[in-house]
Design a protein around this motif. Structure first.
Motif, mmCIF file in Angstrom:
data_model
loop_
_atom_site.group_PDB
_atom_site.id
_atom_site.type_symbol
_atom_site.label_atom_id
_atom_site.label_comp_id
_atom_site.label_asym_id
_atom_site.label_seq_id
_atom_site.Cartn_x
_atom_site.Cartn_y
_atom_site.Cartn_z
ATOM 1 N N ASP A 201 0.729 -1.326 0.384
ATOM 2 C CA ASP A 201 -0.133 -0.390 -0.189
ATOM 3 C C ASP A 201 1.069 1.234 0.029
ATOM 4 O OD1 ASP A 201 -1.968 -1.757 -0.117
ATOM 5 O OD2 ASP A 201 -1.890 -1.682 2.547
ATOM 6 N N SER A 202 1.801 1.056 0.822
ATOM 7 C CA SER A 202 2.608 3.046 0.962
ATOM 8 C C SER A 202 3.879 3.180 -0.392
ATOM 9 C CB SER A 202 3.593 2.117 2.070
ATOM 10 O OG SER A 202 4.630 1.915 2.621
ATOM 11 N N GLY A 203 3.780 1.180 -0.967
ATOM 12 C CA GLY A 203 4.712 1.514 -2.186
ATOM 13 C C GLY A 203 4.294 2.606 -3.008
ATOM 14 N N ASN A 205 1.531 4.061 -2.972
ATOM 15 C CA ASN A 205 0.485 5.405 -2.468
ATOM 16 C C ASN A 205 1.897 5.966 -3.253
ATOM 17 O OD1 ASN A 205 -1.506 4.813 -1.994
ATOM 18 N ND2 ASN A 205 -0.937 4.538 0.281
ATOM 19 N N GLN A 206 3.321 5.851 -2.877
ATOM 20 C CA GLN A 206 3.734 6.280 -3.261
ATOM 21 C C GLN A 206 4.714 7.047 -4.780
ATOM 22 O OE1 GLN A 206 6.507 7.917 -0.863
ATOM 23 N NE2 GLN A 206 7.118 8.973 -2.721
ATOM 24 N N PHE A 207 4.569 5.263 -5.501
ATOM 25 C CA PHE A 207 5.011 5.070 -6.741
ATOM 26 C C PHE A 207 3.860 6.250 -7.253
ATOM 27 C CE2 PHE A 207 6.001 0.976 -6.838
ATOM 28 C CZ PHE A 207 7.172 1.136 -6.881
ATOM 29 N N ALA A 209 1.979 9.779 -5.937
ATOM 30 C CA ALA A 209 2.031 10.548 -5.954
ATOM 31 C C ALA A 209 3.479 11.351 -6.273
ATOM 32 C CB ALA A 209 3.055 10.709 -4.465
ATOM 33 N N ASP A 210 4.800 10.149 -6.395
ATOM 34 C CA ASP A 210 5.948 10.926 -7.452
ATOM 35 C C ASP A 210 5.074 10.998 -8.743
ATOM 36 O OD1 ASP A 210 7.234 10.284 -5.795
ATOM 37 O OD2 ASP A 210 8.229 8.461 -5.638
ATOM 38 N N TYR A 211 4.531 9.785 -9.782
ATOM 39 C CA TYR A 211 4.161 9.897 -10.965
ATOM 40 C C TYR A 211 3.170 11.547 -11.062
ATOM 41 C CZ TYR A 211 0.903 9.253 -15.312
ATOM 42 O OH TYR A 211 0.481 9.614 -16.716
ATOM 43 N N ASP A 212 2.803 11.662 -9.942
ATOM 44 C CA ASP A 212 1.541 13.009 -10.339
ATOM 45 C C ASP A 212 2.717 14.795 -10.337
ATOM 46 O OD1 ASP A 212 -0.751 12.432 -9.982
ATOM 47 O OD2 ASP A 212 -1.150 11.856 -7.407
ATOM 48 N N LYS A 213 3.716 14.105 -9.059
ATOM 49 C CA LYS A 213 4.562 15.346 -8.967
ATOM 50 C C LYS A 213 5.227 15.593 -10.886
ATOM 51 C CE LYS A 213 6.948 14.483 -5.361
ATOM 52 N NZ LYS A 213 8.127 13.930 -4.168
#
Ligand code: E4P
Length: 224
Positions: A201-203, A205-207, A209-213
């Protein structure tokens, strides 16, 4: 190790079928009653059969050999690919032998010991269902029993398939897989539990979030 879902709940079976790795369903009278005590069993079973396509064990309720055979005949008229689930009682073993002679696959259920499993195999069962959770409930190690059964199957070269049943948690699934069970029939909630990991789940979410960035950065550059 194949995974079946141990339920009569239509929504859970629908979702299990979508998961892509569930190859069968096991039912019993308690699971059917839990969904709807006034359920039309034939209708529900056919509904399940249509959804899953693969293995479907349907349990008889008679405790006499003739009654079991009559029920099996009826179930096979509903759909000929049915696996008939029969309890490990002496009458059940007789019925199992008879059905095996007719090439009907039988899943012998309510097995709690290696000697019961051997009897079921020798009576011609296609599947032997070893109940794990219920053994632990009475302070008997289900891991040891499933290991014993699997070891005997290897030594003896028995052909029936071992189903680890009465699964209550993902550890039971692991114990069954480690021992060498062919199949684990698992309640829907335990299947879902077994797929979860907080790092997944956290992995993810991080992927995301980084894509959105990255997208936001691209937009910023384009608008300059
Ligand atoms: C097996 O085929 C049975 O339907 C089932 O696994 C029984 O599980 P329980 O002990 O949770 O009722």
């Amino acid at each position: 190790m194949e995974i079946y879902v141990d339920t009569a709940n239509i929504e859970h079976i629908k979702h299990s079928a979508e998961l892509g790795f569930i190859t069968g369903v096991t039912t019993n009278p308690s699971l059917l009653a839990k969904e709807d005590p006034s359920v039309d069993v034939k209708k529900r079973i056919l509904e399940i059969h249509e959804l899953i396509g693969g293995h479907l064990s349907v349990e008889v309720i008679s405790t006499k050999k003739d009654g079991m055979l009559r029920e099996a005949d009826e179930i096979l008229k509903w759909f000929p690919e049915a696996t008939i689930k029969i309890p490990i009682i002496p009458e059940g073993l007789g019925a199992c032998r008879e059905l095996a002679r007719q090439d009907v696959p039988v899943n012998v259920t309510l097995i709690f010991s290696p000697t019961q499993a051997i009897a079921a195999n020798n009576a011609g069962a296609a599947y032997v269902s070893v109940f794990m959770g219920r053994l632990d409930d009475v302070s008997t190690s289900s891991a040891e029993v499933i290991e014993d059964v699997c070891e005997i199957w290897d030594v003896q070269d028995f052909e029936s398939q071992i189903i680890a049943a009465s699964i209550r948690n993902p550890m039971h699934m692991l114990d069954a897989a480690r021992a060498g069970a062919d199949i684990a029939t698992v309640p829907y909630n335990v299947i879902m539990q077994s797929l979860k990991h907080p790092l997944t789940d956290s992995g993810l979410n991080q992927f995301l979030a980084d894509y959105d960035k990255m997208q936001a950065e691209k937009q910023k550059r384009m608008s300059m």
